[in-house]
Design a protein around this motif. Structure first.
Motif, mmCIF file in Angstrom:
data_model
loop_
_atom_site.group_PDB
_atom_site.id
_atom_site.type_symbol
_atom_site.label_atom_id
_atom_site.label_comp_id
_atom_site.label_asym_id
_atom_site.label_seq_id
_atom_site.Cartn_x
_atom_site.Cartn_y
_atom_site.Cartn_z
ATOM 1 N N SER A 86 -18.431 73.305 -24.040
ATOM 2 C CA SER A 86 -18.583 72.088 -24.846
ATOM 3 C C SER A 86 -18.245 70.850 -24.040
ATOM 4 C CB SER A 86 -17.703 72.171 -26.091
ATOM 5 O OG SER A 86 -16.334 72.234 -25.745
ATOM 6 N N PHE A 87 -17.199 70.920 -23.214
ATOM 7 C CA PHE A 87 -16.837 69.762 -22.392
ATOM 8 C C PHE A 87 -17.852 69.534 -21.280
ATOM 9 C CE2 PHE A 87 -12.834 69.520 -24.486
ATOM 10 C CZ PHE A 87 -12.327 68.266 -24.206
ATOM 11 N N VAL A 91 -19.841 67.287 -24.401
ATOM 12 C CA VAL A 91 -19.020 66.083 -24.200
ATOM 13 C C VAL A 91 -19.679 65.145 -23.186
ATOM 14 C CG1 VAL A 91 -16.794 65.239 -23.380
ATOM 15 C CG2 VAL A 91 -16.893 67.232 -24.879
ATOM 16 N N THR A 95 -20.692 61.446 -24.130
ATOM 17 C CA THR A 95 -20.201 60.323 -23.326
ATOM 18 C C THR A 95 -21.351 59.464 -22.830
ATOM 19 O OG1 THR A 95 -18.318 61.672 -22.604
ATOM 20 C CG2 THR A 95 -18.815 59.701 -21.323
ATOM 21 N N SER A 123 -20.417 59.906 -16.436
ATOM 22 C CA SER A 123 -19.851 60.834 -17.426
ATOM 23 C C SER A 123 -19.041 61.982 -16.836
ATOM 24 C CB SER A 123 -20.973 61.389 -18.314
ATOM 25 O OG SER A 123 -21.974 62.015 -17.543
ATOM 26 N N GLU A 150 -14.496 73.117 -16.501
ATOM 27 C CA GLU A 150 -15.332 71.966 -16.845
ATOM 28 C C GLU A 150 -15.874 71.297 -15.595
ATOM 29 O OE1 GLU A 150 -14.774 67.443 -18.621
ATOM 30 O OE2 GLU A 150 -13.051 68.733 -18.221
ATOM 31 N N ASN A 154 -19.822 70.339 -15.316
ATOM 32 C CA ASN A 154 -20.238 69.022 -15.818
ATOM 33 C C ASN A 154 -21.057 68.232 -14.807
ATOM 34 O OD1 ASN A 154 -18.296 68.083 -13.997
ATOM 35 N ND2 ASN A 154 -16.791 67.634 -15.571
ATOM 36 N N ARG A 319 -13.858 60.545 -24.337
ATOM 37 C CA ARG A 319 -13.252 61.818 -23.923
ATOM 38 C C ARG A 319 -12.077 62.188 -24.816
ATOM 39 N NH1 ARG A 319 -13.475 65.340 -19.751
ATOM 40 N NH2 ARG A 319 -11.550 66.387 -19.157
ATOM 41 N N SER A 322 -13.489 63.434 -28.070
ATOM 42 C CA SER A 322 -14.044 64.776 -27.869
ATOM 43 C C SER A 322 -12.940 65.826 -27.785
ATOM 44 C CB SER A 322 -14.880 64.805 -26.591
ATOM 45 O OG SER A 322 -15.928 63.857 -26.640
ATOM 46 N N SER A 323 -11.828 65.475 -27.166
ATOM 47 C CA SER A 323 -10.722 66.423 -27.039
ATOM 48 C C SER A 323 -10.145 66.773 -28.406
ATOM 49 C CB SER A 323 -9.624 65.833 -26.144
ATOM 50 O OG SER A 323 -10.119 65.565 -24.850
ATOM 51 N N GLY A 355 -7.828 64.366 -22.700
ATOM 52 C CA GLY A 355 -8.709 63.199 -22.673
ATOM 53 C C GLY A 355 -8.352 62.202 -21.598
#
Length: 525
Positions: A86-87, A91, A95, A123, A150, A154, A319, A322-323, A355
C-alpha cells in the motif's frame, strides 16, 4: 573530463571525511553531503557539474537497489506485504495526486498533467537517508521492515507515474486503456525478467569455475544487466533488479562460497557508500545550474522557494494521513498482525513516526533530470521550475525531517516500552540451540565412526566450551573435514530456524556471517 577528474577524487575524500564527522555528530551523512555540495558549488573557479539523468538511472540506481534487496529481510517483507504494497503503490499514487491538485491550483501555468509529473518525481522517499538516520535510534523490526520494503518498490511506482505523466504532457491526452496495459506489462514484465535473469545468474555462478574475485565482479555487473534488459523490453528496470536481487539473496548460500560472501560484503558496502555519497554531493553541486535555468524563465527565486516549501508540506501531510489510514485499516482487517504497544500514546504516535520518515533523494533528482528539454518539437513547460522545486523538496525534507526524526523518537520515548524481545536475548537463545544441535549431531554421527578418541574429545570439548585453542597444530585434514561439515550443519539449522520461527532474520544472517568467518579461518590453518 580531465578537468573533472581531480574534482571527483577530491569529492570521494570529502565524502569519507563528512561521513566520519556525521557519525561523530550522530547525524545522517546525506544531510551534511547535500549541504557540503551546496556550499562548494558557490566557489567561482569550480567546474560546472552537469548531470546526465541516464548516468544516475543506469550507473547509480541498479547497484543501490540490488544492495538493498540483498540486505532486506524477505521474511519480514512477506509478513508486512499488505502495508508495504500500500505504501509502495497506493500511497505513492495518493501523494502524486495530492501534489498534482495543489500545484494545479496554486502554481501558475501548472496543468494537472504537469502536477502529476511533479508529484511522481517527489513522491518516493529515499531509503538511504532513512537508513542512515535509523542507525542512531532504536525502532521495532516491524517498522524497519516496512520502511525497507517500501523503499524497494516505491521507486518503480513513482517512475511509472512519471513516464505516463510525460506522455500526457507531450501529447495533451491520456489513453486510460493503453496506460493500463502498459502499467501491467511494466509490473509483470519487470518482475518476470528479473526472476529469469536472477535464476540464470545463479546457474552461471554454480556451473562456471569461479573464485571469489570473479564471483564479486559478476555480482557487481548483474544488476546492470537486469535493469538494462528490462528497460529494452519497455518494462520496469527497477522491479527487475529488485525481483532478481531478492531471488539471488535467498539462494546466496547455494551458489557463493564463504570466501565470496565475506569479501563480497566488504566490497559492496564500500561501493554502495561511495555511490550514495557522490549522488547526494552532486545534488548540492547542481543547484547553480538549476537556479540559472529558473531565472531564464522569469520566475523569481523567492516564489520558487515558496512553491517548493508548499509541495514539501503537501508531501509530509499526505504521508502522515496515509500512515494513519494504514494503521486504522490494519486494526480493522488484520488486528492480529498489528504491532503491539503498551499504551494508546504509542499506538497513536507510530503512524506519525512512519509519516515523518519521508526524506527525498536520489530517485527524485534523477527523475526530475530525466524530463526532456523538448518533446515533439515543443519545449516542455515549467521544466526548470520542476527541477528547482525538486531540489527544495530534497533539501527541506533532509533538513526538517532528517534532523528532527531522531529527536522526536527520543523525546516521545515511543519505543522504550515496546513489546519486543531484546536482541541480545534472542541471539543468546539462538546460539544455545545451535550449540546443542551441533553437539547432538556429533554424538549421533561421529562417536562410533572416529577411532581417534583424542581428536573426538577435542572436538566435543570445543563445542561444549566454545574456546579456541591457542595452538592449531592438532588440526589435521580429517578433523578439518569434520569441522567443515559442522559448519554446513549449522547453516542448515539456521536456515530452518529462520523459516520456522519468528526470530529476526538479521540476527540469523549475522550468525551465518560468523560461520563464514570461521570457515575462512579453518581454510588458513
Amino acid at each position: 573530463m580531465h578537468s573533472l577528474f581531480p574534482l571527483f577524487i577530491a569529492m570521494i575524500a570529502i565524502i569519507v571525511l563528512i561521513e566520519m564527522w556525521a557519525t561523530k555528530l550522530r547525524i545522517a551523512y546525506p544531510i551534511l553531503l547535500v549541504l557540503a555540495g551546496l556550499l562548494i558549488s558557490f566557489i567561482p573557479t569550480l567546474p560546472v557539474v552537469t548531470i546526465d539523468p541516464d548516468v544516475i538511472f543506469l550507473i547509480f540506481l541498479p547497484p543501490l537497489l540490488c544492495e538493498a534487496s540483498w540486505s532486506i529481510s524477505f521474511k519480514e517483507m512477506k509478513k508486512w506485504w499488505r502495508i508495504i504494497g500500500s505504501f509502495a503503490f497506493l500511497v505513492v499514487f495518493f501523494t502524486a495526486l495530492s501534489v498534482a491538485v495543489v500545484a494545479n491550483y496554486y502554481i501558475p501555468g501548472f496543468t494537472l498533467a504537469l502536477g502529476f509529473l511533479l508529484g511522481g518525481i517527489v513522491s518516493p522517499p529515499d531509503a538511504v537517508s532513512t537508513g542512515a538516520i535509523m542507525k542512531f535510534v532504536k525502532v521495532p523490526k516491524a517498522t524497519s521492515a516496512i520502511l525497507e520494503g517500501e523503499s524497494l518498490l516505491n521507486d518503480a511506482s513513482s517512475l511509472i507515474i512519471v513516464r505516463f505523466a510525460l506522455i500526457a504532457v507531450g501529447t495533451g491526452q491520456f489513453v486510460w486503456g493503453q496506460a493500463a496495459v502498459s502499467f501491467i506489462w511494466m509490473l509483470v514484465g519487470g518482475v518476470g525478467i528479473g526472476l529469469l535473469l536472477g535464476w540464470f545468474f545463479i546457474q552461471a555462478h554454480k556451473r562456471l569455475p569461479t573464485d571469489a574475485p570473479s564471483d564479486i565482479a559478476l555480482t557487481l555487473i548483474e544488476p546492470y544487466f537486469m535493469y538494462w534488459i528490462a528497460e529494452q523490453f519497455h518494462s520496469s528496470g527497477v522491479l527487475a533488479v529488485v525481483a532478481g536481487g531478492l531471488l539471488m539473496s535467498s539462494q546466496r548460500l547455494t551458489f557463493l562460497n564463504s570466501t565470496s560472501r565475506v569479501r563480497g560484503l566488504s566490497v559492496w558496502e564500500s561501493f554502495v557508500f561511495i555511490l550514495n555519497g557522490i549522488v547526494f554531493f552532486i545534488i548540492g553541486l547542481d543547484l547553480p545550474e538549476i537556479v540559472d535555468g529558473l531565472r531564464s524563465n522569469g520566475t523569481s527565486l523567492r516564489e520558487a522557494i515558496g512553491y517548493g516549501l508548499l509541495v514539501t508540506a503537501v508531501l509530509i501531510l499526505a504521508r502522515i494521513i496515509s500512515s494513519y489510514v494504514a494503521m486504522i485499516a490494519t486494526l480493522i482487517f488484520r488486528p492480529a498482525v498489528a504491532p503491539r504497544s503498551r499504551s494508546p500514546k504509542q499506538r497513536f504516535l507510530m503512524p506519525l513516526l512512519l509519516g515523518w520518515t519521508g526524506m527525498r533523494g536520489v530517485v527524485s533528482l534523477a527523475a526530475a533530470l530525466s524530463i526532456p528539454v523538448v518533446m515533439n518539437g515543443v519545449a516542455v513547460p515549467q521544466r526548470n521550475l520542476i527541477l528547482f522545486i525538486t531540489f527544495v523538496v530534497i533539501l527541506s525534507t533532509l533538513l526538517i525531517q532528517g534532523l528532527t526524526l531522531p529527536y522526536l523518537i527520543k523525546r516521545t520515548k515511543l519505543f522504550e516500552t515496546f513489546e519486543e524481545e531484546p536482541e541480545e536475548q534472542v541471539r543468546t537463545r539462538m546460539k544455545q540451540g545451535l550449540k546443542h544441535h551441533v553437539y547432538q549431531f556429533l554424538k549421533d554421527k561421529h562417536e562410533k565412526e572416529l577411532h581417534n578418541r583424542d581428536v573426538m574429545d577435542r572436538i566435543l570439548k570445543h563445542w561444549e566450551e566454545k574456546v579456541n585453542a591457542a595452538d592449531d597444530s592438532w588440526m589435521n585434514e580429517k578433523t578439518k573435514v569434520i569441522f567443515m561439515e559442522l559448519l554446513d550443519v549449522q547453516r542448515e539449522y539456521l536456515q530452518k530456524l529462520n523459516c520456522e520461527s519468528t526470530i529476526d532474520e538479521g540476527i540469523v544472517r549475522s550468525q551465518l556471517y560468523q560461520l563464514d568467518l570461521e570457515e575462512e579461518r579453518l581454510r588458513r590453518i
